[in-house]
Write a protein that holds these residues in place. Structure first.
Motif, PDB file in Angstrom:
ATOM      1  N   ILE A 181     -60.569 -19.827 -11.119  1.00  0.00           N
ATOM      2  CA  ILE A 181     -60.586 -18.604 -11.929  1.00  0.00           C
ATOM      3  C   ILE A 181     -59.880 -18.858 -13.256  1.00  0.00           C
ATOM      4  O   ILE A 181     -60.380 -18.485 -14.320  1.00  0.00           O
ATOM      5  CB  ILE A 181     -59.948 -17.436 -11.145  1.00  0.00           C
ATOM      6  N   TYR A 185     -62.481 -14.591  -4.351  1.00  0.00           N
ATOM      7  CA  TYR A 185     -61.046 -14.771  -4.098  1.00  0.00           C
ATOM      8  C   TYR A 185     -60.504 -13.626  -3.238  1.00  0.00           C
ATOM      9  O   TYR A 185     -59.804 -13.854  -2.247  1.00  0.00           O
ATOM     10  CB  TYR A 185     -60.291 -14.841  -5.431  1.00  0.00           C
ATOM     11  N   SER A 209     -59.664 -21.271  -5.312  1.00  0.00           N
ATOM     12  CA  SER A 209     -60.384 -20.284  -6.125  1.00  0.00           C
ATOM     13  C   SER A 209     -59.528 -19.759  -7.260  1.00  0.00           C
ATOM     14  O   SER A 209     -60.021 -19.550  -8.369  1.00  0.00           O
ATOM     15  CB  SER A 209     -60.844 -19.111  -5.252  1.00  0.00           C
ATOM     16  N   GLN A 210     -58.268 -19.553  -6.974  1.00  0.00           N
ATOM     17  CA  GLN A 210     -57.351 -19.068  -8.007  1.00  0.00           C
ATOM     18  C   GLN A 210     -57.271 -20.066  -9.170  1.00  0.00           C
ATOM     19  O   GLN A 210     -57.280 -19.668 -10.336  1.00  0.00           O
ATOM     20  CB  GLN A 210     -55.975 -18.827  -7.396  1.00  0.00           C
ATOM     21  N   LEU A 256     -66.802 -15.702 -13.604  1.00  0.00           N
ATOM     22  CA  LEU A 256     -65.411 -15.293 -13.437  1.00  0.00           C
ATOM     23  C   LEU A 256     -65.316 -14.049 -12.562  1.00  0.00           C
ATOM     24  O   LEU A 256     -64.507 -13.992 -11.626  1.00  0.00           O
ATOM     25  CB  LEU A 256     -64.786 -15.025 -14.811  1.00  0.00           C
ATOM     26  N   GLN A 261     -63.629 -13.757  -8.800  1.00  0.00           N
ATOM     27  CA  GLN A 261     -62.558 -12.812  -8.463  1.00  0.00           C
ATOM     28  C   GLN A 261     -62.880 -12.070  -7.165  1.00  0.00           C
ATOM     29  O   GLN A 261     -62.000 -11.855  -6.334  1.00  0.00           O
ATOM     30  CB  GLN A 261     -62.333 -11.814  -9.612  1.00  0.00           C
ATOM     31  N   TYR A 274     -65.264  -6.662 -13.019  1.00  0.00           N
ATOM     32  CA  TYR A 274     -65.611  -7.570 -11.922  1.00  0.00           C
ATOM     33  C   TYR A 274     -66.665  -6.948 -11.009  1.00  0.00           C
ATOM     34  O   TYR A 274     -67.641  -7.600 -10.644  1.00  0.00           O
ATOM     35  CB  TYR A 274     -64.382  -7.951 -11.098  1.00  0.00           C
TER      36      TYR A 274
END
Length: 159
Positions: free
Chosen positions: A64, A31, A60-61, A24, A28, A85
């Motif tokens: 996620i 992204y 990608s969103q 994750l 991020q 992140y």
């Protein structure tokens, strides 16, 4: 061995949640890299790449969100701060990239790293018969391998 309500071993599931949170976090960063590429690309390929980068960051969103929901499904808490992140990130951070080949190179290297993380999760999920996580990783891997192939073809490089 303690089993959770999904029929999965608790201890191994907690380890899997940690790996999913690593994924994750890296997604991020990926992204945000894609957003930067979308905003900053220049040159004769601008129109094509601007749209491609938008397609990739929208995808990608969605991924996620799927990863975070899987973490929750497994009883964990998805990471949700930039501090977390960055701490978990394994990807190169693209800053002020305007060149088309440099942008595509960043995408290839990022996807290659994401694939490594996903394969770890795939193996861990298989070991505990976690078909939900396994299926999600299989889908991600299949799509990303194809994207790497296409990006490498665009760069005129071999896989």
């Amino acid at each position: 061995m303690k089993i959770n309500s999904l029929g999965l071993p608790v201890e191994e599931t907690e380890i899997l949640v940690t790996e999913l949170n690593i994924l994750l976090s890296n997604f991020q960063v990926y992204y945000q890299n894609l957003r930067g590429l979308h905003w900053n690309i220049r040159g004769k390929r601008f129109f094509d790449l601007h749209l491609k980068f938008e397609e990739l960051y929208n995808d990608s969103q969605l991924k996620i969100d799927l990863i975070a929901e899987r973490v929750l499904t497994l009883g964990g808490v998805p990471l949700h701060t930039f501090e977390d992140y960055i701490k978990m990130n394994k990807l190169a951070v693209g800053k002020n990239i305007h060149n088309d080949e440099e942008a595509i190179g960043l995408i290839v290297s990022s996807l290659s790293q994401l694939l490594k993380i996903e394969r770890i999760i795939l193996n861990q999920a298989a070991d505990i018969n976690d078909e939900g996580t396994n299926s999600m990783m299989s889908d991600f891997i299949k799509e990303q391998e194809k994207t790497v192939w296409m990006m490498k073809a665009w760069l005129e490089e071999e896989i």
